[in-house]
Structures are given as C-alpha cells and as structure tokens.
Design an enzyme around this catalytic site. Structure first.
Site, short mmCIF file in Angstrom:
data_model
loop_
_atom_site.label_atom_id
_atom_site.label_comp_id
_atom_site.label_asym_id
_atom_site.label_seq_id
_atom_site.Cartn_x
_atom_site.Cartn_y
_atom_site.Cartn_z
N GLU A 14 -10.70 -1.25 5.26
CA GLU A 14 -10.54 0.08 4.67
C GLU A 14 -11.82 0.49 3.94
OE1 GLU A 14 -6.82 0.43 2.51
OE2 GLU A 14 -5.97 -1.18 3.75
N ALA A 56 0.61 2.90 7.31
CA ALA A 56 0.64 3.72 6.10
C ALA A 56 -0.49 3.32 5.16
CB ALA A 56 1.98 3.57 5.38
N ASP A 57 -0.96 4.28 4.38
CA ASP A 57 -1.99 4.00 3.38
C ASP A 57 -1.73 4.89 2.17
OD1 ASP A 57 -4.52 2.63 2.65
OD2 ASP A 57 -5.23 4.69 2.49
N THR A 58 -1.65 4.27 1.00
CA THR A 58 -1.39 5.01 -0.24
C THR A 58 -2.64 5.02 -1.11
OG1 THR A 58 0.96 4.42 -0.21
CG2 THR A 58 0.05 5.15 -2.31
N GLY A 93 -0.50 8.53 3.39
CA GLY A 93 -0.67 8.98 4.77
C GLY A 93 0.10 8.04 5.68
#
Length: 201
Positions: A14, A56-58, A93
């Site tokens: 990331e 998912a990514d927060t 997302g």
C-alpha cells in the site's frame, strides 16, 4: 450476512502516491481494487475458486489529508494530536470482483469489478496530554488507520459519530450487502432448513 467466507491477506504494497488522487475516496477505491486484483491473480487459478472477491481499504481524512496506519508511537501521537477536537472522515473503499467464467473454469476468466466507498464522520473531544500519552502507550493505535480503534479503547475519544458505525470500525456491512444483492439478484437470504416452509406433497 449469512455468507461463507475466507479471509485472504493481500500482498499488495500500500504505497500509492497520494498526490495522484484528487480526493481521498479515489485513493481508497484504487487501493481496494489493487488488493482484490492481487488476490484474484492467484486465487482464481485454484481448483475451487471463489464466486466473489471483496477488497477493502479504510483511511482517515482530515482537511483533505489522508491518514493511514502510524509508523511508530511518535507518528501515532502526531495523528491523534491532529484529530483532537476536530471532525474527520473515515472512508472505506470497497472493490467487489466477480469472475465471469466463459465455457468452464478458465484461469484467464474476465472479471467484473464494482467500486464504491462509504464515509462516516467522527468528531473527537479535545484530548488531554495524559490521555493522549496513555492511549498511545497502550499500543492499540499502532495497527489502526488514523491511530485509533473506535470499536475498542479508542471509542472513548469520540464525542460524535455520524453515519455507518460499522464503516468507522473498518467495513461498511450494510452498503456491501446492498451492493452484493444488486450484483447477485437471484441469490436470496440463506434460510436454515428448520425454518423453511414445508413443501406440499
């Protein structure tokens, strides 16, 4: 949700350049998408590939600035200082990837990709120095985006939550359920056998 699922960690690094994205949700979408595609690149070659892959990514965003997981305790302290007495956004997302098999379980199947994001606004109380230091020393902030966990001790820092609470702790459950229902309209809720109506003879 009544779904059978398996958690498969993504090896995607990331490290996207945040300046490339006009707004924080777009950064979260792209990270979620690349996580899902990385997992799909090898999972869809399995003998029993999944029907759907969800990535998912927060992230946290304050004044348009993206906060991810802190690098160390000093970084966690700086993040929390920035959030003290302020409202910020928790943005998740989500990428839903569905393989489209054509003529059998071909490993090179095309994929259908749906992207969305959910945003929850959280307002922190003004945090005292002793409280900040104690929370950072607890170790909880170190693996949390924005350096706190609303579902744990960090919940005591929040004065007000506006929107989906589950999104604020990492995954927008209700929105994802609605998106899956739109993608798979023929799949109804899984009712246990004991609760199904008797079939007429």
């Amino acid at each position: 949700m009544g779904l059978q699922f398996e958690v498969v960690p993504s090896h995607f690094q990331e490290s996207l350049e945040k300046a490339r994205f006009p707004a924080p949700p777009e950064y979260a979408w792209e990270t979620a998408k690349l996580k899902a595609l990385e997992v799909a690149s090898w999972l869809l070659r399995d003998l029993h590939p999944p029907d759907v892959i969800i990535g998912a990514d927060t992230i946290m965003a304050v004044d348009g600035f993206i906060l991810e997981k802190p690098k160390d305790k000093d970084d966690a302290y700086r993040m929390l200082r920035r959030l003290s007495g302020q409202q910020h956004s928790v943005i998740t997302g989500v990428a839903i990837l569905r393989p489209l098999w054509r003529g059998g379980r071909d490993p090179e199947a095309e994929v259908e990709l749906s992207l969305f994001h959910e945003e929850t606004r959280v307002t922190f109380s003004r945090l005292s120095e002793p409280l900040l230091c104690e929370y950072v020393e607890s170790g909880e902030p170190l693996d949390k985006a924005g350096a706190y966990g609303l579902q744990a001790r960090g919940g005591a820092l929040a004065e007000h939550v506006e929107g989906d609470f589950f999104n604020a702790v990492g995954f927008p459950l209700n929105r994802c359920m609605r998106e899956l229902a739109a993608i798979f309209p023929d799949v109804g809720p899984q009712v246990p056998v004991s609760q199904r109506p008797a079939t007429p003879q």
